[in-house]
Design a protein around this motif. Structure first.
Motif, PDB file in Angstrom:
ATOM      1  N   ILE A 117       0.837  -1.206   0.000  1.00 41.70           N
ATOM      2  CA  ILE A 117       0.000   0.000   0.000  1.00 41.70           C
ATOM      3  C   ILE A 117       0.868   1.251   0.000  1.00 41.70           C
ATOM      4  N   GLN A 118       1.967   1.218   0.752  1.00 47.89           N
ATOM      5  CA  GLN A 118       2.884   2.365   0.775  1.00 47.89           C
ATOM      6  C   GLN A 118       3.466   2.607  -0.614  1.00 47.89           C
ATOM      7  N   ALA A 119       3.775   1.517  -1.314  1.00 48.40           N
ATOM      8  CA  ALA A 119       4.312   1.638  -2.676  1.00 48.40           C
ATOM      9  C   ALA A 119       3.284   2.240  -3.623  1.00 48.40           C
ATOM     10  N   LEU A 120       2.026   1.803  -3.504  1.00 46.89           N
ATOM     11  CA  LEU A 120       0.962   2.340  -4.355  1.00 46.89           C
ATOM     12  C   LEU A 120       0.764   3.830  -4.097  1.00 46.89           C
ATOM     13  N   LYS A 121       0.827   4.218  -2.834  1.00 47.64           N
ATOM     14  CA  LYS A 121       0.689   5.645  -2.501  1.00 47.64           C
ATOM     15  C   LYS A 121       1.852   6.455  -3.076  1.00 47.64           C
ATOM     16  N   SER A 122       3.012   5.817  -3.213  1.00 53.30           N
ATOM     17  CA  SER A 122       4.192   6.509  -3.747  1.00 53.30           C
ATOM     18  C   SER A 122       4.169   6.597  -5.266  1.00 53.30           C
ATOM     19  N   GLY A 123       3.201   5.900  -5.887  1.00 49.47           N
ATOM     20  CA  GLY A 123       3.076   5.996  -7.345  1.00 49.47           C
ATOM     21  C   GLY A 123       3.321   4.702  -8.092  1.00 49.47           C
ATOM     22  N   ALA A 124       3.488   3.574  -7.356  1.00 51.41           N
ATOM     23  CA  ALA A 124       3.671   2.294  -8.044  1.00 51.41           C
ATOM     24  C   ALA A 124       2.426   1.955  -8.858  1.00 51.41           C
ATOM     25  N   TYR A 125       2.649   1.343 -10.002  1.00 51.87           N
ATOM     26  CA  TYR A 125       1.546   0.936 -10.869  1.00 51.87           C
ATOM     27  C   TYR A 125       0.736  -0.182 -10.211  1.00 51.87           C
ATOM     28  N   ASP A 126       1.443  -1.164  -9.635  1.00 57.17           N
ATOM     29  CA  ASP A 126       0.786  -2.321  -9.014  1.00 57.17           C
ATOM     30  C   ASP A 126       1.815  -3.034  -8.153  1.00 57.17           C
ATOM     31  N   PHE A 127       1.416  -4.151  -7.555  1.00 60.75           N
ATOM     32  CA  PHE A 127       2.358  -4.949  -6.762  1.00 60.75           C
ATOM     33  C   PHE A 127       2.105  -6.429  -7.020  1.00 60.75           C
ATOM     34  N   ILE A 128       3.101  -7.239  -6.699  1.00 58.30           N
ATOM     35  CA  ILE A 128       2.963  -8.696  -6.793  1.00 58.30           C
ATOM     36  C   ILE A 128       3.689  -9.295  -5.598  1.00 58.30           C
ATOM     37  N   THR A 129       3.150 -10.372  -5.034  1.00 58.70           N
ATOM     38  CA  THR A 129       3.735 -10.944  -3.820  1.00 58.70           C
ATOM     39  C   THR A 129       4.556 -12.195  -4.126  1.00 58.70           C
ATOM     40  N   LYS A 130       5.545 -12.456  -3.251  1.00 59.59           N
ATOM     41  CA  LYS A 130       6.313 -13.708  -3.306  1.00 59.59           C
ATOM     42  C   LYS A 130       5.611 -14.763  -2.460  1.00 59.59           C
ATOM     43  N   PRO A 131       5.608 -16.024  -2.874  1.00 56.71           N
ATOM     44  CA  PRO A 131       6.115 -16.548  -4.147  1.00 56.71           C
ATOM     45  C   PRO A 131       5.295 -16.029  -5.323  1.00 56.71           C
ATOM     46  N   VAL A 132       5.971 -15.744  -6.428  1.00 57.34           N
ATOM     47  CA  VAL A 132       5.333 -15.104  -7.574  1.00 57.34           C
ATOM     48  C   VAL A 132       4.391 -16.065  -8.283  1.00 57.34           C
ATOM     49  N   ASP A 133       3.133 -15.659  -8.418  1.00 53.48           N
ATOM     50  CA  ASP A 133       2.146 -16.412  -9.195  1.00 53.48           C
ATOM     51  C   ASP A 133       2.306 -15.968 -10.651  1.00 53.48           C
ATOM     52  N   LEU A 134       2.671 -16.904 -11.526  1.00 47.65           N
ATOM     53  CA  LEU A 134       2.996 -16.542 -12.910  1.00 47.65           C
ATOM     54  C   LEU A 134       1.792 -15.993 -13.670  1.00 47.65           C
ATOM     55  N   ALA A 135       0.594 -16.502 -13.382  1.00 43.60           N
ATOM     56  CA  ALA A 135      -0.605 -15.993 -14.057  1.00 43.60           C
ATOM     57  C   ALA A 135      -0.845 -14.533 -13.676  1.00 43.60           C
ATOM     58  N   VAL A 136      -0.660 -14.228 -12.380  1.00 45.45           N
ATOM     59  CA  VAL A 136      -0.816 -12.845 -11.906  1.00 45.45           C
ATOM     60  C   VAL A 136       0.256 -11.953 -12.519  1.00 45.45           C
ATOM     61  N   LEU A 137       1.481 -12.473 -12.592  1.00 47.78           N
ATOM     62  CA  LEU A 137       2.591 -11.712 -13.177  1.00 47.78           C
ATOM     63  C   LEU A 137       2.317 -11.381 -14.644  1.00 47.78           C
ATOM     64  N   ARG A 138       1.854 -12.371 -15.399  1.00 45.77           N
ATOM     65  CA  ARG A 138       1.592 -12.140 -16.829  1.00 45.77           C
ATOM     66  C   ARG A 138       0.506 -11.081 -17.030  1.00 45.77           C
ATOM     67  N   ALA A 139      -0.556 -11.160 -16.202  1.00 46.21           N
ATOM     68  CA  ALA A 139      -1.630 -10.166 -16.307  1.00 46.21           C
ATOM     69  C   ALA A 139      -1.105  -8.771 -15.981  1.00 46.21           C
ATOM     70  N   LEU A 140      -0.289  -8.670 -14.946  1.00 49.02           N
ATOM     71  CA  LEU A 140       0.280  -7.384 -14.545  1.00 49.02           C
ATOM     72  C   LEU A 140       1.141  -6.804 -15.671  1.00 49.02           C
ATOM     73  N   VAL A 141       1.991  -7.645 -16.264  1.00 48.99           N
ATOM     74  CA  VAL A 141       2.888  -7.188 -17.334  1.00 48.99           C
ATOM     75  C   VAL A 141       2.082  -6.725 -18.552  1.00 48.99           C
ATOM     76  N   ASN A 142       1.083  -7.512 -18.938  1.00 47.26           N
ATOM     77  CA  ASN A 142       0.259  -7.133 -20.093  1.00 47.26           C
ATOM     78  C   ASN A 142      -0.424  -5.791 -19.878  1.00 47.26           C
ATOM     79  N   ASN A 143      -0.985  -5.590 -18.685  1.00 51.99           N
ATOM     80  CA  ASN A 143      -1.655  -4.321 -18.376  1.00 51.99           C
ATOM     81  C   ASN A 143      -0.668  -3.156 -18.384  1.00 51.99           C
ATOM     82  N   ALA A 144       0.501  -3.380 -17.802  1.00 53.11           N
ATOM     83  CA  ALA A 144       1.500  -2.316 -17.728  1.00 53.11           C
ATOM     84  C   ALA A 144       2.004  -1.938 -19.121  1.00 53.11           C
TER      85      ALA A 144
END
Length: 438
Positions: free
Chosen positions: A91-118
């Motif tokens: 949340i602190q990162a989002l307030k600082s201007g981050a586009y989005d976040f992803i948590t470890k361990p990295v879910d590849l489906a979530v990562l791919r969706a995030l990359v496509n949107n970005a």
């Protein structure tokens, strides 16, 4: 056309390799840095379309680096990688201007969706916000904020009085962002019966409860890849607030009666006319959910704070109503406009629309005069909105009486009645249907 280029910043070799391989399979080239110093050097040398950074790095903090990119490379969407369950950092990162976040361990489906949107955001040409009518300073600020927030994936809390256009603002944030081609699913949280809420939000499996005769997708599935707009979020009961918080944090849902969770990729926008902070203080709204959906707040100003926008709003509304009713656009007399600008509008733009729609029926010769507006005198100061709402049935009855009188004079010849009222036949049919007289 060259492949998109991503900057990966992480001091763990395994994470760097996983991200690099996943992006390569998506035809995205990568450059890797083990710390922020190396990342700054790469940024000076090449043009990046995306940045993925860990939060804890050997020579600094990833959240501070988000602010650095926002300042020096504002066109690069940056997403942070956080430890599982560390929502405070996300949340602190989002307030600082981050586009989005992803948590470890990295879910590849979530990562791919995030990359496509970005990447979609990186390639998108900025479109000016144009659906909010008015050139007041308040509206200019609101449009500029919408354009900025559209580039982020941070949850936005839209505050403002009833009738100010909070859903319109939410829709504009969606349509100007990378999810524009995906669904926008609005839901009025106060309109769903409490016992059906879980099924409506998350869906259900056949046989999971009495009446569940088939599988059904919920609102999260309906908004997959797009935006879920939670209007009147303050109406959610506490048990549903817990389930909603988990769905937002885990980015997954479990339909009623299902054995497995399903990943979901939605952006959450929420709104209410209530004071959520006060509800939190009274224990009626969970503080952790409030903290999660209120990463960034956008306040929509009431109409009484931007009275210079009333003339263009009147023009826009009258043209739209005339097109809808199939009639000529009426004019507004100077004294009628003056009365509107002096009125407090407890119901805001929605009330202005209702007043003008009714006045179109009541006016003669397509000219709306002060008396046709039927402005309630007792709400021309700081009176409560409910007083204006209480007068709605009376004003509707005035409109009904005028139409019925015209119909009786013409022996229920609708064409002649429309002529007598000074409106088109189509407009009369529309008003009859709306007032339940057809």
């Amino acid at each position: 056309m060259s492949s998109p280029l991503a900057l990966i910043i992480d001091d763990e070799p395994d994470i760097r390799e996983l991200l690099e391989i996943t992006l390569k399979r998506m035809d995205v080239e990568s450059r890797c840095a083990v710390d922020l110093g190396e990342a700054r050097e790469l940024l000076r040398k090449e043009r990046f379309d995306l940045c993925l950074t860990d939060i804890k790095l050997p020579d600094g903090n990833g959240i501070e680096f988000v602010s650095y990119i926002q300042q020096h490379y504002p066109s690069i969407p940056v997403a942070v990688i956080t430890a599982h369950g560390n929502m405070e950092s996300a949340i602190q990162a989002l307030k600082s201007g981050a586009y989005d976040f992803i948590t470890k361990p990295v879910d590849l489906a979530v990562l791919r969706a995030l990359v496509n949107n970005a990447l979609s955001l990186s390639q998108q040409k900025a479109e000016p916000a144009s659906d909010l009518i008015g050139d007041s300073e308040a509206m200019k600020r609101t449009r500029a904020t919408i354009a900025k927030l559209a580039r982020s994936q941070a949850p936005i809390y839209i505050s403002g009085e009833s009738g100010t256009g909070k859903e319109l603002v939410a829709r504009m944030i969606h349509e100007q962002g990378p999810r524009a081609g995906k669904p926008f699913a609005p839901v009025n949280c106060g309109a769903i019966p409490p016992d059906l809420m879980e099924s409506e939000f998350f869906g259900h499996r056949k046989g999971s409860f009495t009446g569940a005769v088939s599988d059904k997708d919920g609102l999260f599935q309906a908004a997959q890849g797009g935006t879920l707009f939670l209007d009147e979020v303050g109406e959610l009961p506490l048990h549903m607030q817990v389930k909603l918080l988990r769905a937002i944090q885990e980015k997954s849902i479990r339909p009623v009666g299902a054995q497995k969770e399903l990943p979901v990729d939605v952006r959450i926008l929420s709104a209410t006319h209530k004071d959520l902070g006060a509800l939190v203080a009274k224990g009626e709204f969970r503080q952790d959910l409030f903290y999660r959906i209120n990463v960034i707040e956008l306040h929509v100003p009431p109409l009484r704070e931007r009275t210079e926008d009333i003339p263009p709003l009147v023009d826009y509304i009258l043209i739209r109503l005339a097109e809808k009713g199939g009639t000529d656009t009426p004019s507004l007399s100077p004294d009628a406009l003056q009365a509107l600008q002096a009125y407090r509008f407890p119901g805001n733009v929605r009330e202005l629309e209702n007043i003008l729609e009714r006045a179109m029926t009541l006016c003669d010769r397509n000219l709306i005069k002060r008396g046709d507006l039927q402005l309630p005198a007792e709400t021309r100061s700081d009176s409560a909105p409910e007083k204006s709402a209480a007068l709605e049935p009376y004003l509707e009855q005035v409109e009904k009486d005028k139409i019925l009188n015209a119909l009786e004079q013409t022996r229920w010849n609708k064409t002649a009645a429309a002529r007598l009222l000074g409106i088109s036949f189509g407009a009369l049919r529309y008003r009859l249907q709306k007032l339940g007289l057809d």
